[in-house]
Design an enzyme around this catalytic site. Structure first.
Site, short mmCIF file in Angstrom:
data_model
loop_
_atom_site.label_atom_id
_atom_site.label_comp_id
_atom_site.label_asym_id
_atom_site.label_seq_id
_atom_site.Cartn_x
_atom_site.Cartn_y
_atom_site.Cartn_z
N GLU A 82 72.44 32.69 49.38
CA GLU A 82 71.81 33.90 48.82
C GLU A 82 70.37 33.58 48.36
O GLU A 82 69.88 34.13 47.38
CB GLU A 82 72.68 34.46 47.69
N GLN A 142 76.18 11.74 18.54
CA GLN A 142 74.99 12.52 18.94
C GLN A 142 74.44 12.12 20.29
O GLN A 142 73.97 12.95 21.06
CB GLN A 142 73.90 12.28 17.91
N ARG A 158 88.83 12.34 22.76
CA ARG A 158 88.61 10.98 23.27
C ARG A 158 87.96 10.10 22.19
O ARG A 158 86.84 10.39 21.74
CB ARG A 158 87.69 11.07 24.49
N THR A 167 67.73 29.95 48.65
CA THR A 167 67.74 28.63 48.00
C THR A 167 66.87 28.65 46.74
O THR A 167 66.04 29.55 46.55
CB THR A 167 67.16 27.56 48.95
N GLY A 212 67.32 30.78 58.57
CA GLY A 212 68.03 30.73 57.30
C GLY A 212 67.16 31.40 56.24
O GLY A 212 67.19 32.63 56.07
N ILE A 222 78.83 31.56 57.88
CA ILE A 222 79.17 32.89 57.37
C ILE A 222 80.47 32.83 56.55
O ILE A 222 81.53 32.46 57.07
CB ILE A 222 79.29 33.92 58.53
C1 LIG Z 1 78.92 27.56 52.31
C2 LIG Z 1 77.88 28.51 52.78
C3 LIG Z 1 78.16 29.87 52.81
C4 LIG Z 1 77.19 30.76 53.30
N1 LIG Z 1 77.50 32.10 53.40
C5 LIG Z 1 76.64 32.92 54.07
C6 LIG Z 1 77.02 34.28 54.37
O1 LIG Z 1 78.10 34.74 54.02
N2 LIG Z 1 76.15 35.03 55.08
C7 LIG Z 1 74.93 34.57 55.48
O2 LIG Z 1 74.21 35.31 56.13
N3 LIG Z 1 74.53 33.29 55.19
C8 LIG Z 1 75.37 32.48 54.51
N4 LIG Z 1 75.01 31.18 54.23
C9 LIG Z 1 73.70 30.71 54.66
C10 LIG Z 1 72.74 30.46 53.51
O3 LIG Z 1 72.32 31.66 52.95
C11 LIG Z 1 71.60 29.60 54.08
O4 LIG Z 1 72.14 28.31 54.34
C12 LIG Z 1 70.42 29.50 53.15
O5 LIG Z 1 69.78 30.75 53.03
C13 LIG Z 1 69.40 28.45 53.62
O6 LIG Z 1 69.12 28.57 54.96
P1 LIG Z 1 69.21 27.28 55.91
O7 LIG Z 1 70.54 26.67 55.72
O8 LIG Z 1 68.83 27.70 57.28
O9 LIG Z 1 68.14 26.28 55.35
P2 LIG Z 1 66.56 26.31 55.59
O10 LIG Z 1 66.03 27.69 55.44
O11 LIG Z 1 66.26 25.58 56.84
O12 LIG Z 1 66.09 25.45 54.37
C14 LIG Z 1 66.23 24.03 54.29
C15 LIG Z 1 65.48 23.55 53.05
O13 LIG Z 1 64.09 23.88 53.17
C16 LIG Z 1 63.67 24.68 52.09
N5 LIG Z 1 62.73 25.69 52.59
C17 LIG Z 1 62.98 26.64 53.52
N6 LIG Z 1 61.89 27.39 53.72
C18 LIG Z 1 60.92 26.89 52.93
C19 LIG Z 1 59.56 27.23 52.71
N7 LIG Z 1 58.98 28.25 53.33
N8 LIG Z 1 58.87 26.51 51.81
C20 LIG Z 1 59.45 25.47 51.16
N9 LIG Z 1 60.72 25.10 51.33
C21 LIG Z 1 61.46 25.81 52.21
C22 LIG Z 1 64.95 25.31 51.54
O14 LIG Z 1 64.80 25.63 50.17
C23 LIG Z 1 65.95 24.20 51.76
O15 LIG Z 1 65.87 23.27 50.71
C24 LIG Z 1 75.93 30.28 53.72
C25 LIG Z 1 75.66 28.91 53.65
C26 LIG Z 1 76.62 28.03 53.21
C27 LIG Z 1 76.31 26.56 53.22
#
Ligand SMILES: Cc1cc2nc3c(=O)[nH]c(=O)nc-3n(C[C@H](O)[C@H](O)[C@H](O)COP(=O)(O)OP(=O)(O)OC[C@H]3O[C@@H](n4cnc5c(N)ncnc54)[C@H](O)[C@@H]3O)c2cc1C
Length: 550
Positions: free
Chosen positions: A369, A283, A272, A371, A134, A165
């Site tokens: 895109e 405030q 409201r 995290t 990811g 995806i």
């Molecule tokens: C609804 C949805 C639509 C999506 N659409 C697409 C798409 O069209 N095409 C595509 O290719 N992908 C797509 N994605 C995938 C998305 O880009 C990934 O889910 C995202 O990049 C995170 O990867 P992962 O889910 O494997 O999480 P991981 O990489 O396993 O991360 C899990 C957690 O660990 C943290 N983390 C990861 N690495 C580190 C590090 N080195 N140091 C500290 N913290 C870390 C992350 O910030 C996160 O909080 C989609 C995901 C979702 C949920």
């Protein structure tokens, strides 16, 4: 030379999108589709047909598109996300999916695929993520094995799996990242090719109007001309090439959704009545649930617009700046949507008032895109390099520019934004002296502080530009110069205090050897003194938001 549409054309597109959404996606339809977890295929197809033809925006004129630039795409993405982040994701996934072709395709590939997307409104999907790859795409396991004839590669056989995806189950065309012998490479696949299947529509927390599915590739045969650019091993470089730009798109989603939520809370609170008067006049309500969120959203907008202008001006890729915009705008959008639920009380917690859906939808923007943590790392690493390269002068120099801005435009909050920059420079230098960035947490916190600090500077510049009547012609005009200046002063105070106090916290928390003179050098006392006038400024922001005299 700047690229993109003229302001009138952009306005026409934004109006057409609003009119289309009013007709095809009224609130009742959005709630129903969300509850039924349904991808509105006909609506998305119409948006990519001659009826609205949004895809033309990101396709170059030579392939039949309109040649929109980063600024145009930001405005359109913000508007789309204000309607529904799932719909925005579905439509803009085609832009993301075609990016490898746009940046890395051969002239023939660009002509072939981009012209078809323009003319036929093909939906695309971008297949990078895998179950075990990811954030770390380098770990991808999908392979592309060359097929040779008479010593020449004539095609590939692709095997692997893609996860999460967008448009995965509904696209016509897919860009797939796979490991060829020369390294990660993009391939373009048709939906009906043998051995290529997809999973079911994922049951998600939010963006339920967007189809998300796994992809399965079992020995899928493609001709060699499906390898983007015709050279193996360019995949990660091609993905990197557009990060500045694609992160701005998702930043705009955060902005659009955050404002959509606040724009439900603001009129609600004006109507409201509680404890004898409207909530909008209390405030304790506005200064917690509305004003700080509007201010953070506008700080990220200021940064987003500047970055889009730089990209369209051909000044470079701006990947770190894209990360800053994405980080702050999506986090701000998420907080704003959460606050909007609170702002509507019990009503906010029901489906009917939509803010709970917006909150579920916007949540994805801090994940896909890249995290928020990956953004912090990207920003932290880059700005740490800048700090080292300039022997610690980087943020001090930016502060000096802001001090000059303060002398010419004292209302913009540039003086306090400058204090944030000085504080960050001192905190980073103190981290260097005790080698604190060996702790990953500290490096990521530096990424966070850098984002806040730089957005404070951008908002001060935006306030100054507004006062001089020099906002970008295609930029957002919701707030006048004095409202932007008040927002800038509020945000700069928050940023400066955050950098100084959190910086000191993690320094003391991470090392027994912190120089006791640091608090003086960070100028904590000046930053605290700089908070003077904060409540008056928040009152002024509230007045601007509710359209009442300050
Ligand atoms: C609804 C949805 C639509 C999506 N659409 C697409 C798409 O069209 N095409 C595509 O290719 N992908 C797509 N994605 C995938 C998305 O880009 C990934 O889910 C995202 O990049 C995170 O990867 P992962 O889910 O494997 O999480 P991981 O990489 O396993 O991360 C899990 C957690 O660990 C943290 N983390 C990861 N690495 C580190 C590090 N080195 N140091 C500290 N913290 C870390 C992350 O910030 C996160 O909080 C989609 C995901 C979702 C949920």
């Amino acid at each position: 030379m700047s690229v993109g549409l003229d302001p009138e054309t952009l306005d026409l597109i934004l109006d057409s999108i609003a009119e289309f959404a009013h007709r095809e996606l009224p609130k009742s339809v959005l709630i129903d589709l969300d509850e039924r977890d349904e991808f509105p295929a006909d609506v998305i197809r119409k948006m990519c047909s001659s009826e609205l033809a949004i895809q033309l925006l990101f396709i170059a004129e030579e392939y039949g598109g309109m040649g929109g630039g980063a600024f145009d795409i930001y405005r359109v993405c913000e508007h789309m996300a204000g309607i529904d982040v799932g719909v925005a994701t579905a439509v803009l996934a085609t832009s993301l999916g075609s990016d490898p072709i746009t940046v890395g395709g051969t002239p023939m590939q660009k002509k072939q695929w981009m012209s078809r997307i323009a003319d036929e409104g093909l939906l695309m999907a971008y297949g990078a993520t895998e179950p075990e790859a990811g954030s770390d795409l380098g770990a991808l396991k999908t392979v592309a094995v060359p097929v040779a004839q008479n010593g020449a590669v004539v095609g590939y056989r692709i095997t692997g799996r893609k996860q999460w995806i967008s448009n995965g189950g509904v696209a016509d065309l897919y860009s797939i990242l796979a490991n060829a012998p020369g390294g990660p490479s993009w391939f373009v696949l048709d939906r009906d090719v043998d051995g290529f299947t997809h999973g079911t529509h994922e049951d998600k927390h939010g963006i339920r109007l967007s189809n998300t599915a796994a992809l399965f590739l079992d020995n899928v045969a493609v001709d060699a001309d499906r390898l983007v650019g015709g050279v193996e091993g360019q995949g990660l470089v091609q993905a990197q090439e557009v990060f500045g730009y694609t992160r701005l798109m998702v930043a705009a989603f955060g902005l659009g959704a955050g404002w959509a939520a606040l724009d439900r809370a603001i009129p609600y609170s004006a109507e409201r009545i509680q404890a004898g008067g409207p909530l909008s006049e209390k405030q304790g309500y506005t200064h917690k649930l509305i004003v700080p969120h509007a201010t953070r959203l506008e700080a990220s907008r200021a940064y987003l617009e500047e970055t889009a202008e730089h990209i369209d001006g051909g000044e470079g890729r701006f990947n770190t700046e894209g990360a800053i915009a994405k980080y702050l705008a999506t986090e701000a959008g998420n907080w704003a949507a959460d606050a909007a639920i609170q702002a509507l009380g019990g009503y906010g917690y029901t489906h009917e008032y939509l803010v709970e859906k917006i909150k579920r939808d916007v949540r994805i923007t801090t994940i896909y895109e890249g995290t928020s943590e990956i953004m912090e790392m990207t920003i932290g690493r880059d700005r740490w390099q800048q700090h080292l390269k300039t022997s610690g002068r980087h943020y001090h120099e930016q502060a000096e520019v802001l001090e000059a801005l303060h002398r010419s435009d004292p209302a913009t909050g540039a003086d306090v934004a400058a204090l944030a920059h000085h504080a960050l420079a001192e905190i980073m230098e103190a981290c260097r002296l005790v080698r604190l960035t060996r702790n990953q947490h500290v490096l990521l916190r530096i990424g966070e502080w850098a984002a806040w600090t730089e957005c404070a500077a951008a908002l001060a510049r935006r306030a100054a530009r507004a006062a001089a009547g020099r906002l970008p012609a295609k930029g957002d005009r919701r707030f006048d110069a004095s409202a932007l200046a008040a927002m800038s002063r509020v945000f700069a105070r928050e940023a400066a205090l955050k950098v100084a106090t959190e910086g000191l916290r993690w320094l003391y928390g991470g090392s027994p050897d912190v120089d006791p003179g640091l608090e003086r050098r960070v100028r904590l006392a000046d930053i605290l003194a700089g908070q003077r006038g904060l409540i008056d400024d928040m009152d002024a922001v509230a007045a601007a938001l509710y359209g009442r005299a300050a």
